[in-house]
Write a protein that holds these residues in place. Structure first.
Motif: not given
Length: 78
Positions: A59-60, A62-66
């Motif tokens: 997820r890190h 992919s950029g969808n992890f906040h």
């Protein structure tokens, strides 16, 4: 007669919170101490821990992890 000293290694039984697998860890291990002293800590078995780490890293990338940081109010009087 020789007297031999036997060192008894105590084991602590822990249960994984995801898969309910029961494992024995060394009673003197740092993880066992943390589980005894901090009741909110959870134990994850090795396969579950590796699976979660792999998915988190995916997820890190992919950029969808906040991560949302908690907003703290500052008090000017303190």
């Amino acid at each position: 007669m020789k007297q031999t000293d036997f060192v008894e290694v105590k084991q602590m039984q822990v249960k994984c919170v995801l898969c309910d697998q029961i494992e024995d860890i060394d009673d003197d291990a740092l993880q066992a101490k943390r589980l005894r002293n901090r009741k909110l800590n959870m134990y994850l078995c090795t396969p579950c821990n590796e699976r979660i780490a792999k998915n988190t890293k995916k997820r890190h990338k992919s950029g969808n992890f906040h991560l949302f940081k908690e907003k703290k109010d500052t008090n000017d009087y303190l």
